[in-house]
Design a protein around this motif. Structure first.
Motif, PDB file in Angstrom:
ATOM      1  N   VAL A  63       0.823  -1.210   0.000  1.00 52.02           N
ATOM      2  CA  VAL A  63       0.000   0.000   0.000  1.00 52.02           C
ATOM      3  C   VAL A  63       0.858   1.262   0.000  1.00 52.02           C
ATOM      4  O   VAL A  63       0.663   2.157  -0.828  1.00 52.02           O
ATOM      5  CB  VAL A  63      -0.950   0.016   1.214  1.00 52.02           C
ATOM      6  CG1 VAL A  63      -1.718   1.340   1.283  1.00 52.02           C
ATOM      7  CG2 VAL A  63      -1.921  -1.151   1.143  1.00 52.02           C
ATOM      8  N   ASP A  64       1.822   1.352   0.952  1.00 45.75           N
ATOM      9  CA  ASP A  64       2.575   2.603   1.078  1.00 45.75           C
ATOM     10  C   ASP A  64       3.963   2.548   0.461  1.00 45.75           C
ATOM     11  O   ASP A  64       4.624   3.571   0.321  1.00 45.75           O
ATOM     12  CB  ASP A  64       2.677   3.036   2.545  1.00 45.75           C
ATOM     13  CG  ASP A  64       3.357   1.997   3.429  1.00 45.75           C
ATOM     14  OD1 ASP A  64       4.160   1.197   2.918  1.00 45.75           O
ATOM     15  OD2 ASP A  64       3.081   1.987   4.642  1.00 45.75           O
ATOM     16  N   ILE A  71       0.947   1.691   8.314  1.00 45.86           N
ATOM     17  CA  ILE A  71      -0.344   2.364   8.445  1.00 45.86           C
ATOM     18  C   ILE A  71      -1.190   1.599   9.457  1.00 45.86           C
ATOM     19  O   ILE A  71      -1.337   0.378   9.365  1.00 45.86           O
ATOM     20  CB  ILE A  71      -1.070   2.435   7.090  1.00 45.86           C
ATOM     21  CG1 ILE A  71      -0.184   3.115   6.042  1.00 45.86           C
ATOM     22  CG2 ILE A  71      -2.386   3.188   7.235  1.00 45.86           C
ATOM     23  CD1 ILE A  71      -0.798   3.144   4.649  1.00 45.86           C
ATOM     24  N   TYR A  75      -8.178   1.372   7.719  1.00 49.61           N
ATOM     25  CA  TYR A  75      -8.153   2.435   6.719  1.00 49.61           C
ATOM     26  C   TYR A  75      -8.719   1.859   5.425  1.00 49.61           C
ATOM     27  O   TYR A  75      -9.031   0.662   5.350  1.00 49.61           O
ATOM     28  CB  TYR A  75      -6.743   2.993   6.514  1.00 49.61           C
ATOM     29  CG  TYR A  75      -5.716   1.982   6.045  1.00 49.61           C
ATOM     30  CD1 TYR A  75      -5.436   1.811   4.697  1.00 49.61           C
ATOM     31  CD2 TYR A  75      -5.009   1.201   6.966  1.00 49.61           C
ATOM     32  CE1 TYR A  75      -4.484   0.888   4.272  1.00 49.61           C
ATOM     33  CE2 TYR A  75      -4.059   0.283   6.554  1.00 49.61           C
ATOM     34  CZ  TYR A  75      -3.800   0.132   5.207  1.00 49.61           C
ATOM     35  OH  TYR A  75      -2.868  -0.780   4.793  1.00 49.61           O
ATOM     36  N   VAL A  77      -8.538   1.692   1.015  1.00 50.87           N
ATOM     37  CA  VAL A  77      -7.871   1.966  -0.260  1.00 50.87           C
ATOM     38  C   VAL A  77      -8.881   1.760  -1.381  1.00 50.87           C
ATOM     39  O   VAL A  77      -9.850   1.003  -1.234  1.00 50.87           O
ATOM     40  CB  VAL A  77      -6.642   1.059  -0.484  1.00 50.87           C
ATOM     41  CG1 VAL A  77      -5.582   1.323   0.564  1.00 50.87           C
ATOM     42  CG2 VAL A  77      -7.031  -0.410  -0.497  1.00 50.87           C
ATOM     43  N   ILE A 113      -5.029   5.737  -1.444  1.00 46.69           N
ATOM     44  CA  ILE A 113      -5.364   5.636  -0.027  1.00 46.69           C
ATOM     45  C   ILE A 113      -6.387   6.713   0.307  1.00 46.69           C
ATOM     46  O   ILE A 113      -6.288   7.846  -0.169  1.00 46.69           O
ATOM     47  CB  ILE A 113      -4.103   5.824   0.838  1.00 46.69           C
ATOM     48  CG1 ILE A 113      -3.051   4.763   0.493  1.00 46.69           C
ATOM     49  CG2 ILE A 113      -4.447   5.777   2.320  1.00 46.69           C
ATOM     50  CD1 ILE A 113      -1.702   5.022   1.146  1.00 46.69           C
ATOM     51  N   TYR A 115      -7.557   9.284   2.805  1.00 51.39           N
ATOM     52  CA  TYR A 115      -6.992  10.015   3.946  1.00 51.39           C
ATOM     53  C   TYR A 115      -8.107  10.645   4.774  1.00 51.39           C
ATOM     54  O   TYR A 115      -9.221  10.825   4.278  1.00 51.39           O
ATOM     55  CB  TYR A 115      -6.023  11.086   3.434  1.00 51.39           C
ATOM     56  CG  TYR A 115      -4.798  10.515   2.769  1.00 51.39           C
ATOM     57  CD1 TYR A 115      -3.669  10.180   3.508  1.00 51.39           C
ATOM     58  CD2 TYR A 115      -4.775  10.295   1.384  1.00 51.39           C
ATOM     59  CE1 TYR A 115      -2.546   9.651   2.896  1.00 51.39           C
ATOM     60  CE2 TYR A 115      -3.655   9.763   0.761  1.00 51.39           C
ATOM     61  CZ  TYR A 115      -2.544   9.448   1.530  1.00 51.39           C
ATOM     62  OH  TYR A 115      -1.435   8.919   0.910  1.00 51.39           O
ATOM     63  N   ILE A 117      -4.946   9.190   7.506  1.00 46.90           N
ATOM     64  CA  ILE A 117      -4.524   7.917   8.083  1.00 46.90           C
ATOM     65  C   ILE A 117      -3.558   8.209   9.229  1.00 46.90           C
ATOM     66  O   ILE A 117      -3.009   9.307   9.337  1.00 46.90           O
ATOM     67  CB  ILE A 117      -3.827   7.016   7.046  1.00 46.90           C
ATOM     68  CG1 ILE A 117      -2.617   7.749   6.435  1.00 46.90           C
ATOM     69  CG2 ILE A 117      -4.797   6.550   5.984  1.00 46.90           C
ATOM     70  CD1 ILE A 117      -1.775   6.886   5.510  1.00 46.90           C
ATOM     71  N   GLU A 132      -1.480  12.611   0.246  1.00 45.73           N
ATOM     72  CA  GLU A 132      -0.402  11.861  -0.392  1.00 45.73           C
ATOM     73  C   GLU A 132       0.935  12.579  -0.279  1.00 45.73           C
ATOM     74  O   GLU A 132       1.986  11.945  -0.118  1.00 45.73           O
ATOM     75  CB  GLU A 132      -0.759  11.625  -1.864  1.00 45.73           C
ATOM     76  CG  GLU A 132       0.230  10.754  -2.614  1.00 45.73           C
ATOM     77  CD  GLU A 132      -0.215  10.479  -4.036  1.00 45.73           C
ATOM     78  OE1 GLU A 132       0.600   9.951  -4.807  1.00 45.73           O
ATOM     79  OE2 GLU A 132      -1.378  10.792  -4.373  1.00 45.73           O
TER      80      GLU A 132
END
Length: 462
Positions: A63-64, A71, A75, A77, A113, A115, A117, A132
């Motif tokens: 994800v990140d 994270i 959350y 996505v 994602i 937000y 987060i 981001e």
């Protein structure tokens, strides 16, 4: 008498005071500090230990893309318009499955994602990230190919007892640590001049299951240094590279033939050069590349591991586009995605258990050629004249034009998969010689003579 008493009393008080001072200094004080048991805060040894107990954020790199942050659940996505709520590690597998499906289907993937987060940093501190750009700034130190400091191939075995001292080597505290977070926060709270020591032996566990015991600081450092290269920390953004093993790939390749769709070399799409091509991986390192018409060429194959990644090595003399050391970067249901270090080289294998190659045996060639007339063509489908060959059971050969007029005649023979044309003296005199059958489908044959290729296309009379 009073004077003597006073003198004796003073002497007693002085002695008592000296005794108190002596007791205070002798109990906690070590005149000769053992450097193998005591560490200075922020020294090299403790900085190394800090990297062992840093928070590992690589579990959600899918994800990140960053290993120094994780994270916090929950959350959300969005993948190509589909919202996926991530509440646990299991939900990350759902995200991976979706990305795998898009990749193997060669579809463009867009993931975002939702937000804000909350992320946990390597020192276990927490931050709220609102967009981001903020996440990008935080992750610059540890994105794929970046500088991720944590050492994940070794773990401290708890509980661990730690003693702290002041600069005068007076014992300040004794602590019992029960986990990485507690240990990491303890290290972060040390002052510049603080000293600590451990209750040895200290035990560690390696990623491969082995355990090691350190009896002093030197052995502690040695254990950590040796662990750095004992496992794949999986800190990159290639979330698929730990989904399979070399042994698992060997077994999978041997299950069935595999079709090749697509094949890209040096950013050029070569898929159409190999229509309906299949690779069959056999035991002993032999691989056969063949098509639906029975063309086949043999090569070698093998698997290995390099930089903790599984690779497939393929080598053909007559099909060089398949050659190379292919990194395996994705496995789906009946699919294997491959790439090489060369820019743009990609290959997708799809399981084709129903594929049965046409074996160009002598018997098959004889029976097929006797069945009907065959039009002779160049590889591109052209020819200087429309001509048809009639292979008789008596091994005679007659050549007819489009008007069914006999324009040449001779004989033919066969040995293995080599067809020999003989005694042609007119229209096809230049085609006398040995022709190797490279492909033998139900309606088309392909034959080679050195650098020359001809095609026989079936033409049965109604």
């Amino acid at each position: 008498m009073k004077n003597c008493f006073k003198l004796s009393f003073c002497t007693f008080l002085l002695g008592a005071a000296m005794a108190l001072v002596s007791c205070q200094e002798e109990e906690p004080f070590e005149e000769d500090v053992d450097s193998e048991k005591t560490l200075v805060a922020h020294g090299d040894e403790l900085e190394l230990l800090k990297r062992v107990v840093d928070n590992d954020g690589s579990y959600d790199n899918i994800v990140d893309g960053a290993s120094c942050v994780g994270i916090q659940f929950p959350y959300t996505v969005v993948v190509n318009g589909l919202e996926i709520k991530v509440d646990s590690m299991g939900d990350l597998e759902l995200v991976e499955a979706k990305l795998d499906a898009l990749e193997l289907a060669q579809e463009i993937c867009n993931m975002a994602i939702v937000y804000p987060i909350t992320v946990t940093l390597s020192d276990y501190s927490e931050l709220t990230v609102n967009d981001e750009d903020e996440l990008y700034e935080i992750t610059q130190s540890c994105i794929e190919g970046g500088n991720d400091d944590d050492i994940e191939c070794i773990d401290v075995i708890y509980p661990l007892t730690v003693f702290t001292y002041n600069p005068d080597f007076q014992l300040l505290n004794t602590l019992k640590l029960d986990g990485d977070m507690q240990f990491r926060r303890f290290l972060a709270g040390l002052g510049e001049s603080d000293l600590i020591s451990f209750e040895f032996p200290v035990s560690f566990g390696y990623g491969n299951g082995e355990k090691v015991t350190a009896n002093n600081n030197s052995e502690l450092v040695e254990a950590i240094e040796e662990a750095k290269t004992t496992c794949d920390e999986d800190d990159d953004a290639d979330y698929n590279d730990d989904d399979f093993t070399q042994d698992g790939l060997d077994k999978l390749l041997g299950k069935c033939p595999w079709s090749i769709r697509p094949l890209k070399k040096s950013e050029q799409d070569n898929t159409e050069q190999y229509p309906y091509y299949f690779l069959t991986f056999e035991e002993g390192g032999k691989v056969i590349a063949g098509d639906e018409y029975g063309y086949a060429t043999e090569g070698t194959w093998g698997t290995g591991v390099s930089d903790y990644r599984v690779i497939l090595k393929v080598e053909f003399a007559e099909a060089p586009d398949f050659n190379g050391s292919w990194w395996v970067y994705g496995l789906g249901e009946g699919k294997i995605a491959l790439f090489t270090d060369e820019e743009g080289d990609r290959m997708l294998l799809e399981m084709a258990c129903d594929y049965e190659p046409n074996l160009c045996s002598e018997e098959h060639i004889i029976e097929s050629l006797k069945e009907c007339k065959w039009e002779i063509l160049n590889e591109d489908g052209s020819f200087f004249e429309e001509l048809y060959l009639d292979f008789s059971a008596e091994m005679s050969l007659h050549v007819y034009n489009s008007d069914a007029t006999l324009v040449d005649e001779g004989s033919w023979s066969i040995s293995g998969n080599v067809v020999t044309l003989s005694k042609l003296s007119e229209t096809l005199a230049n085609y006398v010689g040995d022709w190797k059958v490279m492909a033998c489908g139900d309606d088309k044959f392909e034959l080679d003579r050195r650098e020359e290729t001809i095609v026989f296309k079936i033409k049965c009379e109604k």
